[in-house]
Every structure is written in C-alpha cells, then in structure tokens.
Enzyme design. Structure first.
Site, mmCIF file in Angstrom:
data_model
loop_
_atom_site.group_PDB
_atom_site.id
_atom_site.type_symbol
_atom_site.label_atom_id
_atom_site.label_comp_id
_atom_site.label_asym_id
_atom_site.label_seq_id
_atom_site.Cartn_x
_atom_site.Cartn_y
_atom_site.Cartn_z
ATOM 1 C CB VAL A 84 -0.919 0.010 1.231
ATOM 2 C CG1 VAL A 84 -1.945 1.137 1.128
ATOM 3 C CG2 VAL A 84 -1.640 -1.335 1.386
ATOM 4 C CG HIS A 91 -8.675 4.959 -0.391
ATOM 5 N ND1 HIS A 91 -8.195 4.060 -1.308
ATOM 6 C CD2 HIS A 91 -9.757 4.383 0.182
ATOM 7 C CE1 HIS A 91 -8.962 2.972 -1.297
ATOM 8 N NE2 HIS A 91 -9.920 3.144 -0.423
ATOM 9 N NE ARG A 129 10.565 -0.264 4.812
ATOM 10 C CZ ARG A 129 11.479 0.631 4.437
ATOM 11 N NH1 ARG A 129 11.860 0.714 3.150
ATOM 12 N NH2 ARG A 129 12.055 1.441 5.320
#
Ligand SMILES: Nc1c(NC[C@H](O)[C@H](O)[C@H](O)CO)[nH]c(=O)[nH]c1=O
Ligand SMILES: CC(=O)[C@@H](O)COP(=O)(O)O
Length: 173
Positions: A84, A91, A129
């Site tokens: 995300v 949002h 990551r």
C-alpha cells in the site's frame, strides 16, 4: 531465516505431515508482489511446508479471502502479502488500517497468519522491503505464520486429541 529471530523457536518440520500454507497476495504493484512471493515461498519451503497462492484485487480483500479459506479447514497457516503506497487522499489510511485490522481479528480467532502487507510512502521504500535479498518482508511474514503454527501445535494438549476419552481419563490435570 527471515525476520526477527524469535528466541526458542527454530524452523521445524511439522512431523511427517507437512503444514499447508495459503498465501493470499494483492498484486496491486505486481513487481513488489512478486518479490514478496519469492521470499515467502522460499521461507515456507525452508520449513518443510507446502504452499498455495491466491490473488485478490487489493489489500482490503486479503483478510476476507483468508477468512473464507480458513472456513474450509484445508490450510494450517496463512500469509498476507501486499503493498500500500500513500497517494493524495486519506484513502491510504483506510486501506492500511482496515487491511491490518482484518488480519488481526482473524489472528485473534486462532488462525496462524503472518502479515506481509507493506505500508510505505513510495515504490523505493517498497522495493527495499520486498526484495528477498533485502529486508525480505515476505519471508518474515511466512516465518511469523509458521512460528504461530508451531506454537499452536506445542500447546495442543494430548487429551484434546483423545477427545471424550481424554477428558474421562483426566489427562493433563
Ligand atoms: N491504493 C491501494 C489499494 N487500494 C485498493 C483497495 O485495496 C481495494 O482493493 C479497493 O478499495 C476495492 O475494495 N490496494 C492495495 O493493495 N494497495 C494500494 O496502494
Ligand atoms: C493507498 C491508496 O488508496 C492510494 O494509492 C490511493 O491514491 P489516492 O489517495 O491518490 O487516490
């Protein structure tokens, strides 16, 4: 081993019956998802477990998909993978908070779930990551799910496996 080295819990094979893990991935950012998948699959296989993968449109659909699969009773553990990235509106906050909250609720119901949903500001943070050769968050999520499964099996009381007979024999008292 990916992720924090939990004390006292090492990768262990689950006896002669390998654990079956479902990976639910939201490939909203396909390349990031592929890196997370690579790390998660490698970690699961290092534990001697097997895996299947299901795709969902976005992070908000991961927990519902795991909830549906958990009701089948076919899988021993679950890994949630996604990414995300903050946009222009609020949002981001909804997607981040609700995707994590759904996973937490399922975990509190006793399902063994590792959360590998990246929540980042930009694609570079995600790449670092996601890469299995980097921070390997996918592998870390898989390790977390299998640690939980290992704990659940350690804590299963023998008499629970005996059922009614175990209760009558007073096992474990
Ligand atoms: N913006 C991101 C989303 N948004 C989509 C939602 O997850 C969901 O699929 C939609 O609201 C329909 O219910 N999803 C991500 O995985 N990553 C994002 O950055
Ligand atoms: C995480 C999101 O939902 C985000 O990518 C959506 O972008 P925006 O806030 O610019 O609509």
């Amino acid at each position: 081993m990916a992720g924090p080295q939990t004390q006292g819990l090492e990768r262990g094979r689950f006896g002669d019956k390998p654990a079956k893990v479902l990976i639910v991935v939201a490939p909203y950012y396909r390349e990031i998802a592929n890196q997370l998948l690579h790390g998660a699959r490698a970690e699961i296989e290092a534990w001697g477990a097997t895996h299947e993968t299901a795709e969902v449109p976005g992070a908000l659909e991961i927990a519902p998909a795991i909830g549906m699969a958990a009701r089948l009773g076919e899988f021993h553990a679950f890994v949630a993978l996604g990414c995300v990235i903050r946009g222009e509106t609020t949002h981001y906050d909804t997607v981040v908070e609700e995707s994590a909250h759904g996973i937490t609720l399922l975990g509190l119901q006793g399902h063994c779930i590792g959360n590998g949903i990246l929540t980042v500001e930009n694609e570079e943070q995600a790449r670092v990551r996601a890469e299995a050769s980097g921070q390997d968050k996918g592998g870390g999520a898989a390790a977390a799910a299998l640690h939980l499964l290992q704990l659940s099996r350690r804590w299963q009381r023998p008499e629970k496996k005996l059922g009614f007979l175990g209760d009558r024999l007073g096992a474990g008292e």
